[in-house]
Design an enzyme around this catalytic site. Sequence first.
Site, mmCIF file in Angstrom:
data_model
loop_
_atom_site.group_PDB
_atom_site.id
_atom_site.type_symbol
_atom_site.label_atom_id
_atom_site.label_comp_id
_atom_site.label_asym_id
_atom_site.label_seq_id
_atom_site.Cartn_x
_atom_site.Cartn_y
_atom_site.Cartn_z
ATOM 1 N N ASN A 87 46.916 46.298 6.656
ATOM 2 C CA ASN A 87 47.037 45.317 5.573
ATOM 3 C C ASN A 87 46.018 45.724 4.514
ATOM 4 O O ASN A 87 44.808 45.558 4.707
ATOM 5 C CB ASN A 87 46.758 43.905 6.096
ATOM 6 C CG ASN A 87 46.848 42.851 5.004
ATOM 7 O OD1 ASN A 87 46.473 43.085 3.856
ATOM 8 N ND2 ASN A 87 47.348 41.667 5.349
ATOM 9 N N GLU A 103 50.874 43.461 2.513
ATOM 10 C CA GLU A 103 50.197 42.780 1.410
ATOM 11 C C GLU A 103 49.966 43.750 0.245
ATOM 12 O O GLU A 103 48.853 43.916 -0.238
ATOM 13 C CB GLU A 103 48.892 42.136 1.889
ATOM 14 C CG GLU A 103 48.553 40.888 1.090
ATOM 15 C CD GLU A 103 47.421 40.057 1.687
ATOM 16 O OE1 GLU A 103 46.985 39.145 0.977
ATOM 17 O OE2 GLU A 103 46.989 40.303 2.820
ATOM 18 N N ASP A 109 50.563 42.901 10.334
ATOM 19 C CA ASP A 109 49.643 41.760 10.340
ATOM 20 C C ASP A 109 50.415 40.551 10.864
ATOM 21 O O ASP A 109 51.276 40.017 10.172
ATOM 22 C CB ASP A 109 49.129 41.523 8.918
ATOM 23 C CG ASP A 109 48.233 40.303 8.810
ATOM 24 O OD1 ASP A 109 47.999 39.628 9.829
ATOM 25 O OD2 ASP A 109 47.780 40.005 7.688
ATOM 26 N N ASN A 129 48.968 37.636 11.903
ATOM 27 C CA ASN A 129 48.256 36.387 11.637
ATOM 28 C C ASN A 129 48.165 35.501 12.879
ATOM 29 O O ASN A 129 48.191 34.274 12.793
ATOM 30 C CB ASN A 129 48.895 35.636 10.464
ATOM 31 C CG ASN A 129 48.289 36.041 9.130
ATOM 32 O OD1 ASN A 129 47.069 36.026 8.974
ATOM 33 N ND2 ASN A 129 49.136 36.428 8.178
ATOM 34 N N ASP A 173 45.991 42.045 13.775
ATOM 35 C CA ASP A 173 46.875 43.168 13.433
ATOM 36 C C ASP A 173 47.240 43.878 14.730
ATOM 37 O O ASP A 173 46.354 44.290 15.494
ATOM 38 C CB ASP A 173 46.167 44.129 12.476
ATOM 39 C CG ASP A 173 45.710 43.436 11.203
ATOM 40 O OD1 ASP A 173 46.455 43.461 10.217
ATOM 41 O OD2 ASP A 173 44.597 42.852 11.223
ATOM 42 N N ASP A 182 40.090 43.332 3.695
ATOM 43 C CA ASP A 182 39.465 42.547 4.758
ATOM 44 C C ASP A 182 40.021 42.903 6.139
ATOM 45 O O ASP A 182 39.508 42.436 7.151
ATOM 46 C CB ASP A 182 39.578 41.039 4.495
ATOM 47 C CG ASP A 182 40.960 40.595 4.065
ATOM 48 O OD1 ASP A 182 41.848 41.455 3.868
ATOM 49 O OD2 ASP A 182 41.168 39.377 3.898
ATOM 50 N N HIS A 183 41.044 43.756 6.171
ATOM 51 C CA HIS A 183 41.621 44.232 7.423
ATOM 52 C C HIS A 183 41.247 45.687 7.666
ATOM 53 O O HIS A 183 41.166 46.487 6.726
ATOM 54 C CB HIS A 183 43.152 44.150 7.392
ATOM 55 C CG HIS A 183 43.698 42.768 7.339
ATOM 56 N ND1 HIS A 183 44.286 42.160 8.417
ATOM 57 C CD2 HIS A 183 43.762 41.869 6.328
ATOM 58 C CE1 HIS A 183 44.695 40.941 8.071
ATOM 59 N NE2 HIS A 183 44.378 40.749 6.806
#
Length: 256
Positions: free
Chosen positions: A7, A34, A146, A148, A217, A246-247
């Site tokens: 991501n 994303e 991802d 979530n 992930d 951030d991933h």
Amino acid sequence: MKITTWNVNSLNVRLPQVQNLLADNPPDILVLQELKLDQDKFPAAALQMMGWHCVWSGQKTYNGVAIVSRSAPEDVHFGLPSLPDDPQRRVIAATVGGVRVINVYCVNGEALDSPKFKYKEQWFAALTEFVRDEMTRYGKLVLLGDFNIAPADADCYDPEKWYEKIHCSSVERQWFQNLLDLGLTDSLRHIHPEGAFYTWFDYRGAMFQRKLGLRIDHILVTSEMAAVLKDVRVDLETRALERPSDHAPVCAEFDW
């Protein structure tokens, strides 16, 4: 074969990092989530000049998914059949090198009492139906991206703090289990049954530096793929770069 999911949280911002990953430690298949850019803004030319094939489903602001691969993707599919009117670009599937690759950017859900959580429930039901159907046609299949969802307390830096919160609720974990019940294997836990392997770290509070994150992930594989699975690693070096997503990327290596 190496397959990596990442991501990127804006491909415009992270394109140099994507190019460096493809040049310095290239997988055979890289899936991105994303993208945060429109379909006509995808940097296909820049990646093709490096020798990569690309298929993508772009959407500005929040969503967008792509598959980047050494060999040309075939039988490309977009979206979830049972949600034909869903405007959010979250799913792209293709066959690459004999492997069916389903790249997903799963719904966040925001909070358990949010209307977006109901959408997440519907979306995961539609995803499960789609994957079940795909598995009837493809023995070598990888579902990754991802999700979530942190599947277990071991995948969360503070289970008490996150108890029954978004990403860590029992109902979401059941949705993840529903995918495994189709006959899929959580590749990282297949290789590393125990230990903390976080893939997402909040930008706030120096969470990466403090090693406080969630494992959301995932790379899920059919039994044929699990039989040749060699290793799975979380690429924390990429997460440590300047202006990171951030991933962290997650890479699975298969022995064939």
